[in-house]
Design a protein around this motif. Structure first.
Motif, PDB file in Angstrom:
ATOM      1  N   GLN A   8       0.832  -1.202   0.000  1.00 36.82           N
ATOM      2  CA  GLN A   8       0.000   0.000   0.000  1.00 36.82           C
ATOM      3  C   GLN A   8       0.869   1.255   0.000  1.00 36.82           C
ATOM      4  O   GLN A   8       1.949   1.289   0.600  1.00 36.82           O
ATOM      5  CB  GLN A   8      -0.904  -0.012   1.230  1.00 36.82           C
ATOM      6  CG  GLN A   8      -1.867   1.163   1.339  1.00 36.82           C
ATOM      7  CD  GLN A   8      -2.781   1.045   2.549  1.00 36.82           C
ATOM      8  OE1 GLN A   8      -2.827   0.000   3.217  1.00 36.82           O
ATOM      9  NE2 GLN A   8      -3.514   2.102   2.852  1.00 36.82           N
ATOM     10  N   THR A   9       0.431   2.309  -0.645  1.00 26.52           N
ATOM     11  CA  THR A   9       1.097   3.601  -0.573  1.00 26.52           C
ATOM     12  C   THR A   9       0.554   4.374   0.626  1.00 26.52           C
ATOM     13  O   THR A   9      -0.662   4.461   0.818  1.00 26.52           O
ATOM     14  CB  THR A   9       0.870   4.424  -1.853  1.00 26.52           C
ATOM     15  OG1 THR A   9       1.490   3.756  -2.950  1.00 26.52           O
ATOM     16  CG2 THR A   9       1.482   5.821  -1.723  1.00 26.52           C
ATOM     17  N   LEU A  27       5.329   6.881   0.503  1.00 26.84           N
ATOM     18  CA  LEU A  27       6.105   5.689   0.835  1.00 26.84           C
ATOM     19  C   LEU A  27       5.296   4.436   0.505  1.00 26.84           C
ATOM     20  O   LEU A  27       4.070   4.464   0.488  1.00 26.84           O
ATOM     21  CB  LEU A  27       6.452   5.675   2.329  1.00 26.84           C
ATOM     22  CG  LEU A  27       7.254   6.872   2.872  1.00 26.84           C
ATOM     23  CD1 LEU A  27       7.161   6.917   4.384  1.00 26.84           C
ATOM     24  CD2 LEU A  27       8.705   6.778   2.417  1.00 26.84           C
ATOM     25  N   ARG A  28       6.003   3.320   0.292  1.00 28.15           N
ATOM     26  CA  ARG A  28       5.348   2.037   0.058  1.00 28.15           C
ATOM     27  C   ARG A  28       5.519   1.165   1.300  1.00 28.15           C
ATOM     28  O   ARG A  28       6.616   1.060   1.855  1.00 28.15           O
ATOM     29  CB  ARG A  28       5.958   1.332  -1.162  1.00 28.15           C
ATOM     30  CG  ARG A  28       5.270  -0.006  -1.503  1.00 28.15           C
ATOM     31  CD  ARG A  28       5.772  -0.556  -2.821  1.00 28.15           C
ATOM     32  NE  ARG A  28       5.445   0.333  -3.933  1.00 28.15           N
ATOM     33  CZ  ARG A  28       4.264   0.378  -4.532  1.00 28.15           C
ATOM     34  NH1 ARG A  28       3.282  -0.406  -4.119  1.00 28.15           N
ATOM     35  NH2 ARG A  28       4.046   1.210  -5.534  1.00 28.15           N
ATOM     36  N   VAL A  29       4.441   0.530   1.745  1.00 21.96           N
ATOM     37  CA  VAL A  29       4.471  -0.293   2.948  1.00 21.96           C
ATOM     38  C   VAL A  29       5.135  -1.639   2.649  1.00 21.96           C
ATOM     39  O   VAL A  29       4.745  -2.340   1.710  1.00 21.96           O
ATOM     40  CB  VAL A  29       3.051  -0.521   3.500  1.00 21.96           C
ATOM     41  CG1 VAL A  29       3.088  -1.487   4.682  1.00 21.96           C
ATOM     42  CG2 VAL A  29       2.416   0.803   3.894  1.00 21.96           C
ATOM     43  N   LEU A  30       6.130  -1.993   3.471  1.00 21.28           N
ATOM     44  CA  LEU A  30       6.754  -3.317   3.389  1.00 21.28           C
ATOM     45  C   LEU A  30       6.213  -4.241   4.472  1.00 21.28           C
ATOM     46  O   LEU A  30       6.066  -5.445   4.247  1.00 21.28           O
ATOM     47  CB  LEU A  30       8.271  -3.205   3.527  1.00 21.28           C
ATOM     48  CG  LEU A  30       8.995  -2.333   2.491  1.00 21.28           C
ATOM     49  CD1 LEU A  30      10.503  -2.415   2.716  1.00 21.28           C
ATOM     50  CD2 LEU A  30       8.645  -2.757   1.071  1.00 21.28           C
ATOM     51  N   ALA A  31       5.947  -3.687   5.645  1.00 23.76           N
ATOM     52  CA  ALA A  31       5.411  -4.490   6.747  1.00 23.76           C
ATOM     53  C   ALA A  31       4.788  -3.547   7.764  1.00 23.76           C
ATOM     54  O   ALA A  31       5.262  -2.425   7.952  1.00 23.76           O
ATOM     55  CB  ALA A  31       6.506  -5.323   7.410  1.00 23.76           C
ATOM     56  N   ASP A  32       3.738  -3.999   8.411  1.00 25.95           N
ATOM     57  CA  ASP A  32       3.093  -3.223   9.463  1.00 25.95           C
ATOM     58  C   ASP A  32       2.784  -4.181  10.600  1.00 25.95           C
ATOM     59  O   ASP A  32       1.839  -4.969  10.539  1.00 25.95           O
ATOM     60  CB  ASP A  32       1.817  -2.563   8.931  1.00 25.95           C
ATOM     61  CG  ASP A  32       1.223  -1.580   9.930  1.00 25.95           C
ATOM     62  OD1 ASP A  32       1.870  -1.304  10.963  1.00 25.95           O
ATOM     63  OD2 ASP A  32       0.106  -1.070   9.670  1.00 25.95           O
ATOM     64  N   THR A  33       3.628  -4.130  11.625  1.00 27.63           N
ATOM     65  CA  THR A  33       3.504  -5.035  12.759  1.00 27.63           C
ATOM     66  C   THR A  33       3.379  -4.221  14.038  1.00 27.63           C
ATOM     67  O   THR A  33       3.425  -2.995  14.020  1.00 27.63           O
ATOM     68  CB  THR A  33       4.738  -5.947  12.863  1.00 27.63           C
ATOM     69  OG1 THR A  33       5.882  -5.145  13.251  1.00 27.63           O
ATOM     70  CG2 THR A  33       5.044  -6.622  11.527  1.00 27.63           C
ATOM     71  N   GLY A  34       3.263  -4.916  15.153  1.00 37.92           N
ATOM     72  CA  GLY A  34       3.220  -4.218  16.432  1.00 37.92           C
ATOM     73  C   GLY A  34       4.535  -3.555  16.776  1.00 37.92           C
ATOM     74  O   GLY A  34       4.572  -2.624  17.598  1.00 37.92           O
ATOM     75  N   GLU A  35       5.628  -4.012  16.150  1.00 43.85           N
ATOM     76  CA  GLU A  35       6.943  -3.459  16.468  1.00 43.85           C
ATOM     77  C   GLU A  35       7.267  -2.214  15.658  1.00 43.85           C
ATOM     78  O   GLU A  35       7.947  -1.311  16.159  1.00 43.85           O
ATOM     79  CB  GLU A  35       8.025  -4.516  16.225  1.00 43.85           C
ATOM     80  CG  GLU A  35       7.914  -5.709  17.157  1.00 43.85           C
ATOM     81  CD  GLU A  35       9.024  -6.719  16.916  1.00 43.85           C
ATOM     82  OE1 GLU A  35       9.808  -6.531  15.960  1.00 43.85           O
ATOM     83  OE2 GLU A  35       9.105  -7.683  17.690  1.00 43.85           O
ATOM     84  N   ALA A  36       6.815  -2.152  14.412  1.00 45.78           N
ATOM     85  CA  ALA A  36       7.141  -0.998  13.572  1.00 45.78           C
ATOM     86  C   ALA A  36       6.329  -1.023  12.291  1.00 45.78           C
ATOM     87  O   ALA A  36       5.927  -2.082  11.803  1.00 45.78           O
ATOM     88  CB  ALA A  36       8.628  -0.984  13.238  1.00 45.78           C
ATOM     89  N   LEU A  37       6.105   0.167  11.758  1.00 38.45           N
ATOM     90  CA  LEU A  37       5.628   0.321  10.391  1.00 38.45           C
ATOM     91  C   LEU A  37       6.875   0.481   9.530  1.00 38.45           C
ATOM     92  O   LEU A  37       7.661   1.419   9.728  1.00 38.45           O
ATOM     93  CB  LEU A  37       4.731   1.558  10.266  1.00 38.45           C
ATOM     94  CG  LEU A  37       4.289   1.938   8.856  1.00 38.45           C
ATOM     95  CD1 LEU A  37       3.458   0.827   8.221  1.00 38.45           C
ATOM     96  CD2 LEU A  37       3.509   3.254   8.864  1.00 38.45           C
ATOM     97  N   LYS A 131      -4.482   7.841   5.578  1.00 39.43           N
ATOM     98  CA  LYS A 131      -3.571   7.777   4.437  1.00 39.43           C
ATOM     99  C   LYS A 131      -2.132   7.461   4.827  1.00 39.43           C
ATOM    100  O   LYS A 131      -1.277   7.310   3.945  1.00 39.43           O
ATOM    101  CB  LYS A 131      -3.608   9.093   3.660  1.00 39.43           C
ATOM    102  CG  LYS A 131      -4.968   9.384   3.042  1.00 39.43           C
ATOM    103  CD  LYS A 131      -4.962  10.696   2.282  1.00 39.43           C
ATOM    104  CE  LYS A 131      -6.326  10.981   1.648  1.00 39.43           C
ATOM    105  NZ  LYS A 131      -6.336  12.289   0.922  1.00 39.43           N
ATOM    106  N   GLY A 132      -1.829   7.377   6.108  1.00 40.39           N
ATOM    107  CA  GLY A 132      -0.455   7.108   6.521  1.00 40.39           C
ATOM    108  C   GLY A 132      -0.237   7.484   7.966  1.00 40.39           C
ATOM    109  O   GLY A 132      -0.944   7.016   8.850  1.00 40.39           O
ATOM    110  N   PRO A 210       6.008   0.346  -8.859  1.00 39.43           N
ATOM    111  CA  PRO A 210       5.911   1.763  -9.241  1.00 39.43           C
ATOM    112  C   PRO A 210       6.338   2.639  -8.070  1.00 39.43           C
ATOM    113  O   PRO A 210       6.168   2.261  -6.904  1.00 39.43           O
ATOM    114  CB  PRO A 210       4.421   1.940  -9.544  1.00 39.43           C
ATOM    115  CG  PRO A 210       3.739   0.868  -8.760  1.00 39.43           C
ATOM    116  CD  PRO A 210       4.689  -0.307  -8.712  1.00 39.43           C
ATOM    117  N   VAL A 211       6.927   3.783  -8.374  1.00 41.26           N
ATOM    118  CA  VAL A 211       7.359   4.668  -7.290  1.00 41.26           C
ATOM    119  C   VAL A 211       6.133   5.248  -6.593  1.00 41.26           C
ATOM    120  O   VAL A 211       5.095   5.487  -7.232  1.00 41.26           O
ATOM    121  CB  VAL A 211       8.274   5.798  -7.810  1.00 41.26           C
ATOM    122  CG1 VAL A 211       9.566   5.226  -8.344  1.00 41.26           C
ATOM    123  CG2 VAL A 211       7.585   6.627  -8.871  1.00 41.26           C
ATOM    124  N   PRO A 212       6.204   5.450  -5.287  1.00 37.38           N
ATOM    125  CA  PRO A 212       5.049   5.979  -4.554  1.00 37.38           C
ATOM    126  C   PRO A 212       4.716   7.413  -4.967  1.00 37.38           C
ATOM    127  O   PRO A 212       5.606   8.233  -5.194  1.00 37.38           O
ATOM    128  CB  PRO A 212       5.512   5.926  -3.092  1.00 37.38           C
ATOM    129  CG  PRO A 212       6.656   4.971  -3.074  1.00 37.38           C
ATOM    130  CD  PRO A 212       7.321   5.118  -4.395  1.00 37.38           C
TER     131      PRO A 212
END
Length: 243
Positions: A8-9, A27-37, A131-132, A210-212
């Motif tokens: 997701q952007t 930015l593009r999301v690589l991972a969204d966990t309890g430890e970090a976005l 949105k972020g 694609p670039v964000p």
């Protein structure tokens, strides 16, 4: 807490206490966990910066950065459209931390990419939006070499200046001091984000991605180089803080 989907952007925004936007970056999301976005971007990603701050980078004139902070103190500034250049960026933002950890990747001699340095940006804890996330850069930074053996504080002079201007309050100052100690402990003990440093050092932007882009495409962009260069001075190492 709302979680963002991988791929997701999202938009990181720096929002002044007045509610005015200071900057925003896609930015593009690589991972969204309890430890970090964990997010990333590559050359061409859309952003908006304060016009004076962009001018300081383009002209390589740090005195104009001071003008940008003076403008922030008055609450009056203009934004300039920009695109990210030169580096691939990997950004970790722990949910309640007064910092983010950024890794900058640059081309190497073999046509690939290498980790240039890590960059700890001291800033407000994230406030999630649809949105972020919103934060606010508190100016002082820590630049760390790829092997996590050497680091140096950056922009201490500007940090003192924004303190004098009242941009950074006493409460924020105390939070940054605590965050500095937290980050140095993580570095020396290889804990938190730095526990997975070797794995993340091998990360590369997928060329097919694609670039964000910002939700509303910006007008023709001024080209702004990202800040986060290595200062060339080592003042810290595992087992001790900065000299």
């Amino acid at each position: 807490m709302h979680r963002f989907a991988t791929g997701q952007t999202v938009v990181r925004r720096d929002v002044h206490r007045s509610g005015r936007l200071w900057s925003e970056q896609a930015l593009r999301v690589l991972a969204d966990t309890g430890e970090a976005l964990v997010t990333a971007c590559a050359p061409g990603a859309e952003a908006r910066w304060p016009a004076l701050y962009a001018k300081a980078r383009d002209d390589k004139d740090r005195s104009v950065r001071t003008e940008a902070f003076d403008a922030m103190a008055t609450g009056r500034w203009d934004l300039a459209a920009a695109v990210w250049q030169e580096t691939e960026l990997l950004l970790w933002k722990p949910p309640a931390a007064w910092f983010s950890v950024n890794a900058f990747f640059v081309p190497d001699s073999d046509g690939g990419r290498r980790l240039r340095n890590r960059y700890v940006n001291f800033e407000h804890p994230a406030r999630r939006t649809t949105k972020g996330f919103d934060t606010f850069d508190l100016v002082v930074d820590l630049v760390v070499d790829p092997g996590l053996t050497c680091w140096d504080w950056k922009d201490e002079d500007e940090y003192a200046h924004v303190r004098r201007l009242g941009i950074v309050t006493d409460t924020e100052y105390q939070a940054v001091e605590a965050a500095r100690e937290e980050v140095l402990a993580m570095l020396t003990e290889r804990t938190g984000i730095f526990a997975d440093a070797e794995r993340w050092a091998a990360w590369r932007w997928e060329p097919a991605w694609p670039v964000p882009r910002l939700p509303q495409p910006a007008p023709v962009a001024e080209r702004v180089a990202p800040d986060g260069g290595w200062t060339g001075v080592c003042r810290g190492a595992p087992g001790g803080g900065p000299g």
